[in-house]
Design a protein around this motif. Structure first.
Motif, PDB file in Angstrom:
ATOM      1  N   ARG A 197       0.763  -1.219  -0.023  1.00 42.68           N
ATOM      2  CA  ARG A 197      -0.057  -0.045  -0.005  1.00 42.68           C
ATOM      3  C   ARG A 197       0.973   1.252   0.125  1.00 42.68           C
ATOM      4  NH1 ARG A 197      -3.195  -3.287   3.591  1.00 42.68           N
ATOM      5  NH2 ARG A 197      -2.034  -1.966   5.300  1.00 42.68           N
ATOM      6  N   GLU A 198       1.962   1.194   0.730  1.00 45.04           N
ATOM      7  CA  GLU A 198       2.842   2.343   0.635  1.00 45.04           C
ATOM      8  C   GLU A 198       3.465   2.607  -0.659  1.00 45.04           C
ATOM      9  OE1 GLU A 198       5.764   1.394   3.588  1.00 45.04           O
ATOM     10  OE2 GLU A 198       4.654   1.905   5.491  1.00 45.04           O
ATOM     11  N   ASN A 199       3.839   1.619  -1.455  1.00 48.02           N
ATOM     12  CA  ASN A 199       4.437   1.827  -2.638  1.00 48.02           C
ATOM     13  C   ASN A 199       3.267   2.387  -3.641  1.00 48.02           C
ATOM     14  OD1 ASN A 199       6.796   0.773  -1.765  1.00 48.02           O
ATOM     15  ND2 ASN A 199       6.428  -1.572  -2.627  1.00 48.02           N
ATOM     16  N   ILE A 200       1.927   2.001  -3.629  1.00 48.79           N
ATOM     17  CA  ILE A 200       0.824   2.509  -4.325  1.00 48.79           C
ATOM     18  C   ILE A 200       0.861   3.928  -4.221  1.00 48.79           C
ATOM     19  CG2 ILE A 200      -1.573   2.474  -4.770  1.00 48.79           C
ATOM     20  CD1 ILE A 200      -1.664  -0.653  -4.003  1.00 48.79           C
ATOM     21  N   TRP A 201       1.044   4.405  -2.965  1.00 45.12           N
ATOM     22  CA  TRP A 201       0.856   5.942  -2.915  1.00 45.12           C
ATOM     23  C   TRP A 201       2.166   6.542  -2.924  1.00 45.12           C
ATOM     24  CZ3 TRP A 201      -3.870   7.915  -2.874  1.00 45.12           C
ATOM     25  CH2 TRP A 201      -4.983   7.093  -2.694  1.00 45.12           C
ATOM     26  N   ALA A 202       3.204   5.921  -3.206  1.00 44.48           N
ATOM     27  CA  ALA A 202       4.584   6.853  -3.192  1.00 44.48           C
ATOM     28  C   ALA A 202       4.456   7.586  -4.316  1.00 44.48           C
ATOM     29  CB  ALA A 202       5.597   5.667  -3.538  1.00 44.48           C
ATOM     30  N   VAL A 203       5.191   8.853  -4.010  1.00 43.19           N
ATOM     31  CA  VAL A 203       5.300   9.795  -5.071  1.00 43.19           C
ATOM     32  C   VAL A 203       6.535   9.495  -5.923  1.00 43.19           C
ATOM     33  CG1 VAL A 203       5.324  12.199  -5.716  1.00 43.19           C
ATOM     34  CG2 VAL A 203       4.169  11.474  -3.804  1.00 43.19           C
ATOM     35  N   PRO A 204       6.366   9.473  -7.280  1.00 45.33           N
ATOM     36  CA  PRO A 204       7.564   9.166  -8.191  1.00 45.33           C
ATOM     37  C   PRO A 204       8.556  10.422  -8.098  1.00 45.33           C
ATOM     38  CG  PRO A 204       5.838   9.116  -9.284  1.00 45.33           C
ATOM     39  CD  PRO A 204       5.176   9.424  -8.233  1.00 45.33           C
ATOM     40  N   GLN A 205       9.806  10.206  -8.066  1.00 41.76           N
ATOM     41  CA  GLN A 205      10.932  11.103  -7.805  1.00 41.76           C
ATOM     42  C   GLN A 205      11.073  11.924  -9.164  1.00 41.76           C
ATOM     43  OE1 GLN A 205      14.520   9.055  -6.948  1.00 41.76           O
ATOM     44  NE2 GLN A 205      13.743   8.508  -4.819  1.00 41.76           N
ATOM     45  N   GLY A 206      11.629  13.055  -9.191  1.00 42.17           N
ATOM     46  CA  GLY A 206      11.653  13.997 -10.204  1.00 42.17           C
ATOM     47  C   GLY A 206      10.723  15.076 -10.217  1.00 42.17           C
ATOM     48  N   GLU A 207      11.062  16.330 -10.945  1.00 40.08           N
ATOM     49  CA  GLU A 207      10.252  17.404 -10.510  1.00 40.08           C
ATOM     50  C   GLU A 207       8.940  17.475 -11.148  1.00 40.08           C
ATOM     51  OE1 GLU A 207      10.822  22.232 -11.448  1.00 40.08           O
ATOM     52  OE2 GLU A 207      12.355  20.804 -12.288  1.00 40.08           O
ATOM     53  N   TYR A 208       8.979  16.797 -12.429  1.00 41.34           N
ATOM     54  CA  TYR A 208       7.605  16.592 -12.974  1.00 41.34           C
ATOM     55  C   TYR A 208       7.085  15.142 -13.054  1.00 41.34           C
ATOM     56  CZ  TYR A 208       8.613  21.334 -14.436  1.00 41.34           C
ATOM     57  OH  TYR A 208       9.061  22.545 -14.304  1.00 41.34           O
ATOM     58  N   ALA A 209       7.675  14.251 -12.189  1.00 42.03           N
ATOM     59  CA  ALA A 209       7.485  12.579 -12.208  1.00 42.03           C
ATOM     60  C   ALA A 209       6.025  12.578 -12.224  1.00 42.03           C
ATOM     61  CB  ALA A 209       8.435  12.044 -11.275  1.00 42.03           C
ATOM     62  N   GLU A 210       5.425  13.179 -10.976  1.00 39.83           N
ATOM     63  CA  GLU A 210       3.936  13.094 -10.412  1.00 39.83           C
ATOM     64  C   GLU A 210       3.092  13.524 -11.624  1.00 39.83           C
ATOM     65  OE1 GLU A 210       1.015  13.652  -6.797  1.00 39.83           O
ATOM     66  OE2 GLU A 210       2.900  14.785  -7.080  1.00 39.83           O
ATOM     67  N   LEU A 211       3.362  14.576 -12.238  1.00 43.30           N
ATOM     68  CA  LEU A 211       2.560  15.232 -13.438  1.00 43.30           C
ATOM     69  C   LEU A 211       2.679  14.162 -14.697  1.00 43.30           C
ATOM     70  CD1 LEU A 211       0.838  17.402 -14.533  1.00 43.30           C
ATOM     71  CD2 LEU A 211       3.009  18.774 -15.327  1.00 43.30           C
ATOM     72  N   ASP A 212       3.870  13.578 -14.812  1.00 42.37           N
ATOM     73  CA  ASP A 212       3.902  12.881 -15.953  1.00 42.37           C
ATOM     74  C   ASP A 212       2.975  11.496 -15.818  1.00 42.37           C
ATOM     75  OD1 ASP A 212       5.475  14.752 -17.338  1.00 42.37           O
ATOM     76  OD2 ASP A 212       7.339  13.635 -16.586  1.00 42.37           O
ATOM     77  N   LYS A 213       3.163  11.245 -14.486  1.00 37.36           N
ATOM     78  CA  LYS A 213       2.318   9.867 -14.353  1.00 37.36           C
ATOM     79  C   LYS A 213       0.963  10.086 -14.603  1.00 37.36           C
ATOM     80  CE  LYS A 213       1.393   6.643 -10.494  1.00 37.36           C
ATOM     81  NZ  LYS A 213       1.822   6.388  -9.195  1.00 37.36           N
ATOM     82  N   LEU A 214       0.337  11.382 -13.915  1.00 41.91           N
ATOM     83  CA  LEU A 214      -1.065  11.653 -14.019  1.00 41.91           C
ATOM     84  C   LEU A 214      -1.294  12.045 -15.635  1.00 41.91           C
ATOM     85  CD1 LEU A 214      -1.425  14.035 -11.208  1.00 41.91           C
ATOM     86  CD2 LEU A 214      -2.459  11.698 -11.446  1.00 41.91           C
ATOM     87  N   TRP A 215      -0.440  12.423 -16.379  1.00 44.66           N
ATOM     88  CA  TRP A 215      -0.811  12.418 -17.717  1.00 44.66           C
ATOM     89  C   TRP A 215      -1.031  11.345 -18.366  1.00 44.66           C
ATOM     90  CZ3 TRP A 215      -2.160  16.427 -20.805  1.00 44.66           C
ATOM     91  CH2 TRP A 215      -1.909  16.545 -22.129  1.00 44.66           C
ATOM     92  N   GLU A 216      -0.045  10.196 -18.203  1.00 48.25           N
ATOM     93  CA  GLU A 216      -0.050   9.107 -18.903  1.00 48.25           C
ATOM     94  C   GLU A 216      -1.291   8.211 -18.373  1.00 48.25           C
ATOM     95  OE1 GLU A 216       1.758   7.797 -21.159  1.00 48.25           O
ATOM     96  OE2 GLU A 216       3.006   9.526 -21.204  1.00 48.25           O
ATOM     97  N   GLU A 217      -1.779   8.438 -17.266  1.00 49.95           N
ATOM     98  CA  GLU A 217      -3.006   7.410 -16.710  1.00 49.95           C
ATOM     99  C   GLU A 217      -4.298   8.325 -17.123  1.00 49.95           C
ATOM    100  OE1 GLU A 217      -2.346   7.364 -12.543  1.00 49.95           O
ATOM    101  OE2 GLU A 217      -0.726   5.791 -12.718  1.00 49.95           O
TER     102      GLU A 217
END
Length: 269
Positions: A197-217
């Motif tokens: 569960r911790e890994n599922i909610w983990a924020v990716p590393q990088g300045e725009y990594a979280e934004l890129d992940k949301l964009w892909e999903e």
């Protein structure tokens, strides 16, 4: 140079002491990578401990293999990966044997195999073939558990006393785990689920990594999405205006001013 026997014994002890924590797996993996010149010997330790220990230890070693191959691949030690690919069938046979004693480890083996396939350590065809065997073993273990319990027609209590005494008490059911092993397995599974569960909610590393992940999903924007956004914006504006008397008064004044301006424009024409 380190004594090969001592290195083997220490690595064996680390495998026996593995638990659900990532730290224990990383410690054992780092030790094996440190003495990579004895890779074949240390690999044989993994196989021996899988074949000799109880169900919980075999499950812990199976999870350890995933961490171990990850670290070996990052450090460029392809020998460990190659040997595990060569002996993966033997590993699965030890973790979830066909005698039913490892029925609880079938899901563990399947999960690790899928992870190794996802990371390109195993080929998809090989994993598919092994999973078919695991599926049969899981079904066979369930059938064995049902057949080993007495039923209405086969229970020894329904037999005459003479037949009850002479009836052989043979059973092919796997040996039952003691209470300590069951409790240990429950605790370790709980720890693994918490870490998942911790890994599922983990924020990716990088300045725009979280934004890129949301964009892909996020799916492509369509006409229905635009209409829904317009409706939600109108609802938000209405709720915002009616949230307090001051906003309602300002909205009323602005609406009245707009009407008056429109009326003056008509008269001027």
């Amino acid at each position: 140079m380190a004594d090969p026997f001592e290195v083997r014994m220490r690595f064996t002890n680390q495998l026996r002491q593995l638990n659900a924590s990532v730290t224990s797996a990383q410690k054992a993996a780092q030790y094996a990578l440190k003495y990579r010149d004895m890779a074949e010997d240390l690999h044989s330790c993994i196989l021996e401990q899988l074949e000799r220990n109880n169900m919980n230890t075999r499950a812990n070693i199976m999870y350890f293999i995933e961490h171990f191959l990850d670290m070996a691949h990052r450090d460029g030690h392809a020998d460990y990966v190659r040997m595990m690919q060569r002996d993966i069938i033997r590993v699965v046979d030890a973790v979830a044997p066909d005698d039913g004693s490892g029925a609880a480890n079938v899901k563990v083996a399947r999960k690790v195999l899928q992870a190794l396939q996802h990371k390109s350590f195993l080929e998809a065809q090989a994993v598919s073939e092994i999973e078919e065997v695991l599926k049969d073993r899981d079904t066979a273990a369930q059938d064995l558990a049902l057949s080993s319990s007495p039923t209405n027609g086969d229970a020894l209590g329904d037999m005459p006393p003479s037949q009850t005494i002479l009836a052989p008490r043979k059973s092919n059911a796997p040996p039952k785990l003691d209470r300590k092993q069951v409790e240990q397995r429950i605790e370790e599974d709980r720890e693994r689920h918490k870490r998942l569960r911790e890994n599922i909610w983990a924020v990716p590393q990088g300045e725009y990594a979280e934004l890129d992940k949301l964009w892909e999903e996020t799916s492509d924007l369509g006409d229905d999405d635009e209409r829904m956004l317009a409706e939600e914006w109108a609802e938000w504006q209405l709720a915002h205006q009616n949230s307090c008397p001051h906003r309602r008064a300002r909205a009323t004044e602005a609406e009245a001013a707009a009407r008056e301006k429109a009326a003056n424009g008509k008269h001027s024409r």
